[in-house]
Design an enzyme around this catalytic site. Structure first.
Site, short mmCIF file in Angstrom:
data_model
loop_
_atom_site.label_atom_id
_atom_site.label_comp_id
_atom_site.label_asym_id
_atom_site.label_seq_id
_atom_site.Cartn_x
_atom_site.Cartn_y
_atom_site.Cartn_z
CB VAL A 231 15.64 -33.61 32.65
CG1 VAL A 231 16.71 -34.42 33.39
CG2 VAL A 231 14.55 -33.16 33.63
CD GLU B 184 7.80 -31.13 27.37
OE1 GLU B 184 8.22 -30.57 26.33
OE2 GLU B 184 8.02 -32.31 27.66
CB CYS C 208 -2.08 -50.87 16.96
SG CYS C 208 -1.60 -50.27 15.31
CG ASP D 29 6.78 -43.27 23.45
OD1 ASP D 29 5.92 -44.15 23.60
OD2 ASP D 29 6.64 -42.29 22.68
CB CYS E 240 2.59 -45.36 16.94
SG CYS E 240 1.09 -45.80 16.02
#
Length: 437
Positions: A110, A66, A377, A334, A198
């Protein structure tokens, strides 16, 4: 309407017996292993899963790839717009605040997956081998697909997108107040075509700006319009109906089957392509954009990508989160191709499933842990009220709390307090590898 109860998950840290550990209702053995796990992506999913794996499979060698030095609490972006959070530090924190010291952090990204040889290639040119791979690379925000939009203008000149950055969230709040103080104006809010993180965020942004305008005392002088590529406001029928009722009362107009394709910041116009191929151009004084989104290039251009149903996203079994063709690969968050679930709440419920299934795979046992598609949500209605929306693959409302405490179809002060003050501590627990609820 029947609302299913979602039971509270038992805290994993409080239960252990005979070599068994409870992971939110899942039972796993703790195998002896020195396998090498590489996690692509160090966001909520990658960090939380790494810490849980290290706790329950301590022999694993875990590396996270990351590039960002800070963790971004993305659910807090709507609270920046609401004015509850007042600085970028409210949503940004060093990764070292969360990560177990035994986990190897690789400050890189990556760029290529080589699943046939169990390797990944990074931006720096390094080739890293793995025994097991977890893909948690998140989404790419595709502002580039909107003609004429310069992302340097986000947060200025009436153009806003709380997805873009913490600074964009702060600017959106200041300019929303300025918009409300004008005495009149046209607000335009958008929802893109395709999967998005979201999906409630553009609705929350609309509600908050309408609230600021209403509080100004000049609501009748404003036109507020929501343009969505979808045929409904929300995919769960009961929630969609409730929000439609609220928007009718608040005079917010929804326009369906419209995709934002161009922005002209000089003339303050936005162009939408309709389902029949025609283009509708509207004027705005305040524009909030939820951009198109896709899996990151390294995923969507790889052998790991789905080429049929969820094109470009990681091709996983929607229940076990295991890749359909490469059994030593899992995905979460996600980046995965599932019908729903691009929220932090979904990540929290996926982490124990993958932990149990990876343990089973290492031991040559069947993968029995299943993700239900759970997502949540907290629908912000204004500064002070919200509705806590939870659902799963059934696309029916579910709830963990007693109905008498939080009615998901009631405009609740308690739901607002939960969104403002309680969800972040639970999120932080998840980052440390605990999923107690």
């Amino acid at each position: 309407m029947n609302i299913k109860r979602r039971t509270f998950l038992t805290g994993a840290a409080t239960l252990s017996a005979a070599g068994l550990v409870s992971l939110g209702g899942c039972q796993i053995n703790t195998p002896t292993t020195s396998a090498k796990v590489v996690i692509a992506g160090g966001g909520a999913g990658g960090t939380g899963l790494a810490n849980m794996l290290k706790r329950y499979l301590p022999g694993l060698s875990i590396s996270i790839i990351e590039p960002r030095p800070q963790h971004w609490y993305q659910p807090g972006q709507t609270l920046l717009l609401a004015g509850v959070y007042t600085e970028a530090a409210d949503v940004l924190s060093p990764h070292t605040d969360y990560l177990d010291s035994d986990i190897n952090w690789i400050p890189d990204s990556v760029t290529e997956f080589l699943p046939d040889t169990n390797q990944v290639v990074t931006a720096s040119g390094a080739t890293i081998a793995y025994d097991y791979l977890i893909v948690a690379t998140g989404l790419e925000l595709r502002y580039d697909l909107i003609e004429g939009l310069d992302t340097r203008e986000i947060g200025h000149n009436g153009i806003h997108s709380i997805y873009f950055s913490p600074e964009a969230g702060l600017a959106s709040y200041k300019e929303a107040l300025a918009f409300a103080s004008r005495g009149e104006g046209r607000g335009v809010f958008t929802r893109p075509q395709g999967p998005m993180k979201c999906a409630g965020a553009p609705l929350k942004a609309t509600n908050l700006v309408e609230y600021f305008v209403r509080e100004s005392g000049q609501r009748n002088n404003y036109s507020l319009n929501y343009y969505t590529s979808e045929a409904t406001l929300f995919s769960v029928k009961a929630f969609n109906q409730k929000l439609n009722e609220i928007w009718t009362e608040r005079d917010i107009t929804a326009h369906y089957g419209r995709v934002l394709t161009a922005v002209d910041s000089q003339n303050k116009t936005a162009s939408f392509t309709k389902t029949d191929g025609s283009v509708e151009t509207v004027e705005w004084d305040f524009l909030h954009i939820a951009p198109p989104m896709s899996a990151v290039p390294a995923v969507r251009n790889s052998e790991l990508a789905d080429n049929t149903t969820f094109v470009g996203y990681l091709e996983v079994d929607r229940y076990t989160m295991q890749h359909k063709h490469y059994p030593n690969v899992f995905g979460l968050g996600d980046s995965v191709g599932t019908p729903i679930g691009k929220t932090a709440a979904s990540v929290k419920s996926q982490i124990p499933v993958i932990t149990e299934n990876l343990s089973a795979l290492i031991q040559g046992q069947p993968l029995v842990a299943k993700w239900s598609g759970y997502t949540s949500c907290p629908m912000i209605l204004d500064v002070g009220h919200a509705m806590l929306w939870e659902f799963d693959y059934s696309m029916e409302p579910v709830t963990a709390l007693p109905f008498e405490v939080v009615d998901p179809l009631s405009e609740s002060k308690l739901a607002w307090v939960m969104e403002k003050s309680l969800i972040k501590p639970v999120y932080d627990l998840m980052l440390h590898g605990y999923t107690p609820i």
